[in-house]
Enzyme design. Structure first.
Site, PDB file in Angstrom:
ATOM      1  N   SER A  14       0.945  -1.125  -0.133  1.00  0.00           N
ATOM      2  CA  SER A  14      -0.280  -0.067  -0.348  1.00  0.00           C
ATOM      3  C   SER A  14       0.943   1.511   0.069  1.00  0.00           C
ATOM      4  O   SER A  14       0.128   2.475  -0.755  1.00  0.00           O
ATOM      5  CB  SER A  14      -0.596  -0.278   1.188  1.00  0.00           C
ATOM      6  OG  SER A  14      -0.710   0.066   2.205  1.00  0.00           O
ATOM      7  N   ASP A 241      10.530  -8.906   1.595  1.00  0.00           N
ATOM      8  CA  ASP A 241      10.001  -7.424   2.804  1.00  0.00           C
ATOM      9  C   ASP A 241      10.203  -8.637   3.940  1.00  0.00           C
ATOM     10  O   ASP A 241      10.272  -7.906   4.867  1.00  0.00           O
ATOM     11  CB  ASP A 241       8.870  -6.764   2.815  1.00  0.00           C
ATOM     12  CG  ASP A 241       7.987  -7.597   2.146  1.00  0.00           C
ATOM     13  OD1 ASP A 241       7.564  -8.830   2.460  1.00  0.00           O
ATOM     14  OD2 ASP A 241       6.643  -6.847   2.267  1.00  0.00           O
ATOM     15  N   THR A 242       9.561  -9.944   3.926  1.00  0.00           N
ATOM     16  CA  THR A 242       9.862 -10.742   4.795  1.00  0.00           C
ATOM     17  C   THR A 242      10.768 -10.968   5.308  1.00  0.00           C
ATOM     18  O   THR A 242      11.087 -11.064   6.865  1.00  0.00           O
ATOM     19  CB  THR A 242       8.558 -11.800   5.162  1.00  0.00           C
ATOM     20  OG1 THR A 242       7.370 -11.546   4.461  1.00  0.00           O
ATOM     21  CG2 THR A 242       8.318 -12.277   6.250  1.00  0.00           C
ATOM     22  N   GLY A 410       3.976  -2.376  10.881  1.00  0.00           N
ATOM     23  CA  GLY A 410       3.117  -1.578  10.687  1.00  0.00           C
ATOM     24  C   GLY A 410       2.000  -2.296  12.413  1.00  0.00           C
ATOM     25  O   GLY A 410       1.559  -1.015  13.149  1.00  0.00           O
TER      26      GLY A 410
END
Length: 477
Positions: A14, A241-242, A410
């Site tokens: 996002s 990204d993980t 987040g």
């Protein structure tokens, strides 16, 4: 050792951001220099990523990073991570054959059946160890029109595509390659027999590179646009990204589970070897590559997409939604309310999420929340329950005891979610760092360039000494 000044390009589903980092033996500073939305575009032919806009924002962010250097400081390295599975196709001249498809596009409906007709599910899992998800790269390629795929010389996953535009160098970073469904989980190399069975060219994806490999210098046009020094290089990191987020987990020992919590939630444990048991396949657990040859044994849980898409729906159809106020009101909703399975496929596409949740609850004979706050509480209760189920399953299937749950990303800002997760798991939850992905990204760069040394546990020790973490104890039963 000297301090490394580096940039982490961290692209989420996002939003994206470019972070400027200074890393040394006792130092780990991270500053956001550019944040930008990542908004997909729906065309008559499907849902796509606006990858050209993303690349423009990456260049703008690197320019901000260059201008943020002070006192003769030189930005030496750039690392890129993003979400997994999606790719761009290049023709023989290196030109992009259209914007990459978004993994939420519906074109893969039925693609899995065509793949499994050629390679059975059991055989596929035994080779790749990968969780079945309808948007895995292997199924996306099966959905490609034959003429478009026939014109492609290479497929590049999103971080590798951006790296190619920055450096002119082709390659495929291995942690992201492990999400394609085309990598042999035992050998860590491309599963050439799968390419043959599916009629894919063996060299469709370029050669593998590993986290810490120096890809090469930036192209002259990139240097001119960004103002970076000619000595700057792109360094491969855990480009899924993980994979970077798990490096950024400040764990003290191996008895931990992680929840990388954002649009998706990735819930699992870190192992030294894959788990390829029938029970693991039945539970739909995945064995993805991690930094330093580790295995991320995990399941995807739908994540905060449920909440963000609900808020987007409310903002389209009524008064604006104030998330902090909604979370405060949700905390006052009594416990014991309705819950649903966040992984129901009905929640995957964009759309009216509150209506879909209500439909699933009605079908289950459960009470439908009557207010926005009650729906937010229902979402968070459902996520916490799913996290707890997945942590227990990861521990049982892998044989790895879990004493603590690290929640990074987040979602670590969401105190209600963290508290509910601790209660559901019956274990302490350590929340933070929020920017675990970018931190893992720059730590791998710093180690590659000699600013820090040691294994991933040494990197995590630096995290624990420099990053704030909040502890949530489970409520007494």
């Amino acid at each position: 050792m000297t301090t490394l000044t580096a940039a982490a390009v961290d692209l989420g589903a996002s939003s994206g951001r470019v972070m400027l980092a200074r890393v040394g033996p006792q130092r780990l500073d991270l500053t956001e220099v550019h944040r930008f939305p990542n908004v997909p575009v729906r065309l008559p032919g499907g849902l796509h990523w606006d990858v050209l806009r993303l690349y423009g924002d990456v260049l703008a962010g690197l320019g901000h990073a260059a201008r943020s250097c002070v006192g003769g400081e030189v930005l030496s390295s750039v690392g890129i991570d993003s979400w997994a599975v999606d790719y761009g196709l290049l023709d023989g001249s290196g030109a992009l054959l259209g914007n990459p498809y978004h993994y939420r596009d519906g074109r893969t409906a039925g693609a899995a059946a065509s793949v499994h007709a050629k390679v059975g599910e059991r055989e596929l899992y035994d080779v790749t160890g990968l969780q079945f998800l309808p948007f895995n790269t292997i199924y996306q390629l099966a959905a490609e029109p034959a003429d478009r795929l026939g014109r492609a010389t290479h497929a590049l996953l999103v971080p590798d595509l951006l790296t190619y535009w920055l450096t002119g160098t082709l390659g495929t970073e291995v942690t992201n390659a492990s999400t394609t469904g085309l990598l042999d989980v035992r050998s860590g190399d491309w599963a050439k027999a799968l390419f043959d069975a599916l009629g894919l060219p063996r060299d469709l994806f370029p050669a593998l590179r590993r986290p810490g490999d120096v890809v090469g210098p930036l192209l002259p046009a990139v240097l001119e646009e960004t103002g970076l020094a000619p000595s700057a290089v792109v360094t491969a990191v855990g480009s899924h990204d993980t994979a970077s987020a798990v490096v950024g987990v400040p764990a003290a020992d191996e008895r931990f589970a992680y929840i990388s919590c954002g649009t998706w939630s990735l819930v699992g444990v870190e192992l030294d070897a894959p788990v390829l048991t029938p029970a693991g396949r039945a539970a739909n657990f995945t064995n993805e590559g991690g930094v330093d040859g580790t295995v991320r044994y995990l399941r995807n849980v739908m994540g905060l997409w449920l909440l963000s898409e609900s808020i987007a729906t409310w903002e389209r159809t009524g008064p604006p939604a104030d998330l902090p106020a909604l979370l405060a009101a949700a905390a006052d909703v009594p416990a014991g309310g309705p819950v649903f399975d966040p992984d129901d496929p009905v929640f995957l596409p964009p759309g009216d999420m509150p209506a879909r949740i209500a439909g699933v609850l009605r079908a289950d004979g459960a009470r439908v929340p009557g207010t926005r706050a009650e729906l937010v509480r229902c979402i968070l209760d459902s996520l916490a329950a799913a996290y707890a189920r997945t942590v227990r399953a990861a521990s049982e299937l892998s044989g790895r005891p879990v004493d603590v749950v690290h929640l990074v990303g987040g979602g670590a800002r969401n105190e209600l979610l963290c508290r509910l997760t601790a209660d559901a798991c019956g274990l302490p939850v350590l929340a933070g760092p929020v920017e675990a992905t970018a931190l893992g990204n720059v730590l791998v760069q710093a180690r590659a360039h000699g600013a820090v040394d040691g294994d991933r546990w040494a990197l995590r020790e630096l995290l624990r000494s420099t990053q704030a973490v909040k502890r949530y104890e489970p409520a007494s039963l």
